[in-house]
Design a protein around this motif. Structure first.
Motif, mmCIF file in Angstrom:
data_model
loop_
_atom_site.group_PDB
_atom_site.id
_atom_site.type_symbol
_atom_site.label_atom_id
_atom_site.label_comp_id
_atom_site.label_asym_id
_atom_site.label_seq_id
_atom_site.Cartn_x
_atom_site.Cartn_y
_atom_site.Cartn_z
ATOM 1 N N ILE A 198 44.997 57.061 40.881
ATOM 2 C CA ILE A 198 45.672 55.811 40.693
ATOM 3 C C ILE A 198 44.362 55.023 39.849
ATOM 4 N N GLY A 199 44.665 54.721 38.517
ATOM 5 C CA GLY A 199 43.421 53.901 37.622
ATOM 6 C C GLY A 199 43.713 52.508 37.894
ATOM 7 N N TYR A 200 42.706 51.804 37.938
ATOM 8 C CA TYR A 200 42.493 50.254 37.842
ATOM 9 C C TYR A 200 41.472 49.835 37.288
ATOM 10 N N TYR A 201 41.486 48.375 36.964
ATOM 11 C CA TYR A 201 40.274 47.961 36.424
ATOM 12 C C TYR A 201 40.198 46.406 37.107
ATOM 13 N N ASP A 202 39.004 45.918 37.570
ATOM 14 C CA ASP A 202 39.032 44.706 38.097
ATOM 15 C C ASP A 202 39.787 43.457 37.576
ATOM 16 N N PHE A 203 40.556 42.976 38.180
ATOM 17 C CA PHE A 203 41.384 41.833 37.753
ATOM 18 C C PHE A 203 41.460 40.704 39.136
ATOM 19 N N PRO A 204 40.437 40.103 39.529
ATOM 20 C CA PRO A 204 40.658 39.372 40.608
ATOM 21 C C PRO A 204 41.198 38.195 40.442
ATOM 22 N N PRO A 205 42.203 37.724 41.356
ATOM 23 C CA PRO A 205 42.092 38.146 42.896
ATOM 24 C C PRO A 205 43.177 39.409 43.062
ATOM 25 N N GLU A 206 43.950 39.614 41.907
ATOM 26 C CA GLU A 206 44.946 40.660 42.208
ATOM 27 C C GLU A 206 44.434 42.196 42.544
ATOM 28 N N ILE A 207 43.576 42.569 41.897
ATOM 29 C CA ILE A 207 43.047 43.704 42.211
ATOM 30 C C ILE A 207 41.687 43.846 41.678
ATOM 31 N N TYR A 208 40.493 44.112 42.891
ATOM 32 C CA TYR A 208 39.153 44.015 42.605
ATOM 33 C C TYR A 208 38.501 45.081 43.581
ATOM 34 N N THR A 209 37.013 45.415 43.178
ATOM 35 C CA THR A 209 36.362 45.853 44.145
ATOM 36 C C THR A 209 35.487 45.220 44.728
ATOM 37 N N ASP A 210 35.420 45.257 46.224
ATOM 38 C CA ASP A 210 34.755 44.218 47.003
ATOM 39 C C ASP A 210 33.145 44.744 46.963
ATOM 40 N N SER A 211 32.492 44.022 47.662
ATOM 41 C CA SER A 211 30.851 44.468 47.736
ATOM 42 C C SER A 211 30.565 45.649 48.441
ATOM 43 N N GLU A 212 31.462 46.222 49.038
ATOM 44 C CA GLU A 212 31.226 47.488 49.849
ATOM 45 C C GLU A 212 31.759 48.557 49.116
ATOM 46 N N GLY A 213 32.500 48.342 48.009
ATOM 47 C CA GLY A 213 33.055 49.406 46.988
ATOM 48 C C GLY A 213 34.507 49.938 47.584
ATOM 49 N N VAL A 214 35.059 48.860 48.121
ATOM 50 C CA VAL A 214 36.487 49.211 48.581
ATOM 51 C C VAL A 214 37.507 48.231 47.418
ATOM 52 N N VAL A 215 38.454 49.048 47.169
ATOM 53 C CA VAL A 215 39.410 48.153 46.242
ATOM 54 C C VAL A 215 40.294 47.470 47.083
ATOM 55 N N ARG A 216 40.518 46.128 46.688
ATOM 56 C CA ARG A 216 41.451 45.329 47.602
ATOM 57 C C ARG A 216 42.372 44.557 46.824
ATOM 58 N N GLY A 217 43.351 43.811 47.264
ATOM 59 C CA GLY A 217 44.339 42.715 46.571
ATOM 60 C C GLY A 217 45.581 43.288 46.610
ATOM 61 N N PRO A 218 46.463 42.345 46.402
ATOM 62 C CA PRO A 218 47.870 42.574 46.638
ATOM 63 C C PRO A 218 48.431 43.571 45.870
ATOM 64 N N VAL A 219 47.720 44.091 44.676
ATOM 65 C CA VAL A 219 48.373 45.008 43.869
ATOM 66 C C VAL A 219 48.374 46.188 44.486
ATOM 67 N N ILE A 220 47.047 46.571 45.263
ATOM 68 C CA ILE A 220 46.734 47.797 45.824
ATOM 69 C C ILE A 220 47.476 47.624 47.132
ATOM 70 N N GLU A 221 47.779 46.620 47.693
ATOM 71 C CA GLU A 221 48.610 46.612 49.003
ATOM 72 C C GLU A 221 49.911 46.958 48.578
ATOM 73 N N LEU A 222 50.718 46.641 47.421
ATOM 74 C CA LEU A 222 51.646 47.044 47.089
ATOM 75 C C LEU A 222 51.965 48.394 46.726
ATOM 76 N N THR A 223 50.779 48.941 45.850
ATOM 77 C CA THR A 223 51.032 50.417 45.551
ATOM 78 C C THR A 223 50.864 51.371 46.868
ATOM 79 N N HIS A 224 49.971 50.850 47.731
ATOM 80 C CA HIS A 224 49.773 51.726 49.071
ATOM 81 C C HIS A 224 51.083 51.866 49.915
ATOM 82 N N ARG A 225 51.642 50.646 49.833
ATOM 83 C CA ARG A 225 53.008 50.844 50.622
ATOM 84 C C ARG A 225 54.094 51.658 49.961
#
Length: 239
Positions: free
Chosen positions: A15-42
Motif C-alpha cells: 500500500i503506497g501513501y504519502y503524508d497528508f495530515p491529518p488524514e494519513i501521516y507517519t508519526d514520530s515513531e515511524g508508524v502510519v496513522r490517520g482515518p485513511v489507514i484505519e479505513l484501509t486496514h478495516r
C-alpha cells in the motif's frame, strides 16, 4: 460482526501513501496513522488481505502503480496518466476538494478571467486534473506559478503577499489554518473529486482484488455505522 473472506494464499499487498495530515501521516515513531489507514486496514482485513505500507513521494507512488511495485493507493479518482495502468473501486470512500484561496482584502475572483497574468501558489509534488493543468499551462492565461513544498508554507506565502492566489486541498489547508492560528481564508471550490481505492493493473488478480475490496467495503458499511470515513467533516482526504 462480519467475517473476513480469505484472499488467495493470504495475499500481501503493498500500500503506497504519502503524508497528508491529518488524514494519513507517519508519526514520530515511524508508524502510519490517520482515518485513511484505519479505513484501509478495516477493508483489507475484511477482504482477507495482509498489507505492508510504504511511504513514498507522490511521483514515486504514481510510478509504483504504473510499474506494479505498488499494489494499492487510496486517492483521487481520474488521475491523468494513471487510467490505463490502474483500476478504481466502484465505491466512493469520500470526496476531496481543490480550492482556490485568496486573502480577505481580495474580492472573489471570476474564473478564469481574473487569473490572467496573476501569481498562483501551487504545491510541488501534487498533481491535478487535466482541466486544471490545462488552465495553468495556457499561454493565454500567462499565470505565473509559485511552487512550495507544504500547505503551511503556501499559506504563509499568500498571507505575506508573495502571490495573488493559492491552490490547495481543503483538508490539509484547514490543518494549516489551525497550526498557524489564523481564521480560514475565503475560497472558491474548483473541483470536488471522489476518493477510491486505486489498484495497479499489475497487482495479482487485479480485477478480483478490486471486486473483493468493493464487496468488503459494502459488507462493513451494512454491518456498522462506525466504519471510518476519511474527512467527512472536510471534503475528503487525498490528492
Amino acid at each position: 460482526m462480519p467475517h473476513a473472506h480469505a484472499a488467495p494464499a493470504e495475499q500481501t499487498l503493498v500500500i503506497g501513501y504519502y503524508d497528508f495530515p491529518p488524514e494519513i501521516y507517519t508519526d514520530s515513531e515511524g508508524v502510519v496513522r490517520g482515518p485513511v489507514i484505519e479505513l484501509t486496514h478495516r477493508v483489507l482485513e475484511e477482504a482477507g488481505y495482509h498489507a505492508v505500507y510504504r511511504q513514498l513521494s507522490s511521483a514515486r507512488l504514481y510510478l509504483g502503480l504504473i510499474d506494479g511495485s505498488v499494489d494499492l493507493w487510496v486517492g483521487a479518482a481520474g488521475k491523468p496518466g494513471l487510467a490505463e495502468h490502474t483500476l478504481e473501486s466502484r465505491n466512493d470512500l469520500g470526496r476531496t476538494r481543490i480550492n482556490l484561496y485568496f486573502r480577505p482584502d481580495t474580492r472573489p475572483p471570476r474564473i478564469p478571467e481574473d487569473l490572467i497574468d496573476k501569481e498562483l501558489i501551487v504545491l510541488g509534488g501534487y498533481s491535478y486534473s487535466r482541466d486544471l493543468s490545462d488552465l495553468f499551462d495556457s499561454t493565454r492565461m500567462a499565470l505565473r506559478l509559485r511552487r512550495t513544498g507544504t500547505h503551511d508554507s503556501a499559506l504563509q506565502m499568500l498571507l505575506h503577499h508573495r502571490a495573488d492566489y493559492m491552490l490547495g486541498y481543503q483538508t490539509p489547508m484547514q490543518e494549516a489554518f489551525r497550526v498557524a492560528g489564523v481564521e480560514p481564508l475565503p475560497h472558491l471550490t474548483l473541483q470536488d473529486i471522489p476518493i477510491r481505492f486505486i489498484i495497479s493493473r499489475h497487482a495479482r488478480d487485479s480485477e478480483s482484488l478490486r471486486d473483493a475490496l468493493d464487496k468488503a467495503y459494502e459488507r462493513l458499511g451494512e454491518a456498522s455505522a462506525g466504519l471510518p470515513r476519511p474527512s467527512a467533516r472536510a471534503g475528503g482526504p487525498l490528492p
